[in-house]
Write an enzyme that holds these catalytic residues in place. Structure first.
Site, mmCIF file in Angstrom:
data_model
loop_
_atom_site.group_PDB
_atom_site.id
_atom_site.type_symbol
_atom_site.label_atom_id
_atom_site.label_comp_id
_atom_site.label_asym_id
_atom_site.label_seq_id
_atom_site.Cartn_x
_atom_site.Cartn_y
_atom_site.Cartn_z
ATOM 1 N N GLU A 78 0.805 -1.220 0.000
ATOM 2 C CA GLU A 78 0.000 0.000 0.000
ATOM 3 C C GLU A 78 0.840 1.272 0.000
ATOM 4 O O GLU A 78 0.311 2.374 -0.180
ATOM 5 C CB GLU A 78 -0.945 -0.005 1.212
ATOM 6 C CG GLU A 78 -2.044 -1.058 1.085
ATOM 7 C CD GLU A 78 -2.916 -1.161 2.321
ATOM 8 O OE1 GLU A 78 -2.519 -0.621 3.368
ATOM 9 O OE2 GLU A 78 -3.996 -1.772 2.231
ATOM 10 N N GLU A 109 7.096 -21.968 7.276
ATOM 11 C CA GLU A 109 7.641 -21.127 8.345
ATOM 12 C C GLU A 109 8.681 -21.850 9.186
ATOM 13 O O GLU A 109 9.325 -21.248 10.049
ATOM 14 C CB GLU A 109 6.530 -20.633 9.263
ATOM 15 C CG GLU A 109 5.853 -21.716 10.090
ATOM 16 C CD GLU A 109 4.835 -21.118 11.057
ATOM 17 O OE1 GLU A 109 4.969 -21.378 12.263
ATOM 18 O OE2 GLU A 109 3.932 -20.408 10.605
#
Length: 265
Positions: A78, A109
């Site tokens: 953004e 992960e």
């Protein structure tokens, strides 16, 4: 036991009426900004460090897995449309790669070496800054990444929702936002995710303001990628220059950005 894994303060959730469920979730959510308020001094120190790096041309990297990784990717993505910052100045990396944004990648992960490999693809250097995001504070992908970054003299920080975590012990600027047990036990996409999102908003917005990407209170460098944003840009120009809509529209078309248009003042 880690706070994020502690048993919910509520029981028999399946027996609760919808209204009660929503009220209780909301009650828990209200705890988040109160906790964040108490650690603003630590966030301030972190922001100043990030600004210092970026003013010298450095980049900001977020690394995370699951919800934490997605939040980092969202915040980074953004920055260009909101503040007109070039692509690649704020980068979000998620364990498992971009496909993990939509669908969980099994055991992504758990590899402590992968984050550094991902960072190296971007030719990371000591001019840059790395923030590891992990609600639990024990995610191998994130811990491995910040550890290796520190070895290379790269400044690091973290956002975690447990106190005294391995992640916090391995960064220069630890941000520990302990918001308590989740409404659904262990579901860190809830309060922990909300806390991480709020802090990321604070870090990136304050940083962009410090880098001169806001004038007054307006996003004068935003990218005009749709009609809504073009209309917003026209209104900004009208307000700043005290001109009519047609004049503002003409100036925006001529200069292609709000900042350039209002510089005619």
């Amino acid at each position: 036991m880690k706070t994020t894994e502690s048993s919910s303060l509520y029981s028999n959730l399946e027996s609760m009426p919808v209204g009660e469920l929503l009220s209780n979730i909301n009650r828990e959510d209200k705890r988040v900004p109160v906790v964040i308020e108490k650690i603003i001094p630590q966030i301030e120190i972190l922001v100043k460090a990030v600004v210092g790096k970026m003013k010298k041309g450095g980049r900001l990297f977020y690394i995370g897995a699951g919800t934490s990784g997605r939040l980092g990717v969202v915040d980074a993505s953004e920055i260009p449309p909101t503040f007109g910052m070039a692509q690649g100045k704020v980068i979000g990396l998620i364990a498992g790669g971009d496909k993990a944004i939509r669908k969980a990648v099994e055991h992504a992960e758990d590899d402590p070496k992968q984050a550094w490999k991902d960072l190296q693809k971007h030719k990371i250097s000591k001019e840059d800054f790395v923030i590891g995001i992990a609600a639990s504070g024990r995610t191998p992908y994130v811990i491995g990444g910040v550890k290796e970054a520190r070895k290379k003299k790269i400044e690091t920080a973290c956002i975690t929702c447990n106190a005294g975590s391995d992640l916090a012990k391995n960064v220069d600027y630890p941000i520990e936002v302990v918001v308590g047990p989740e409404f659904v036990t262990g579901s860190t996409r809830m309060k922990a995710g909300t806390a991480q999102k709020l802090i990321l908003n604070m870090i990136s917005t304050a940083t962009m303001i410090q880098l001169g990407r806001v004038k007054g209170n307006k996003m004068v460098d935003m990218q005009l990628t749709n009609d809504k944003l073009i209309d917003r840009g026209i209104r900004m120009i009208m307000e700043e220059l005290k001109v009519g809509e047609k004049k503002a529209q003409a100036l925006l078309k001529q200069f292609g950005s709000v900042r350039k248009a209002i510089s005619q003042k």
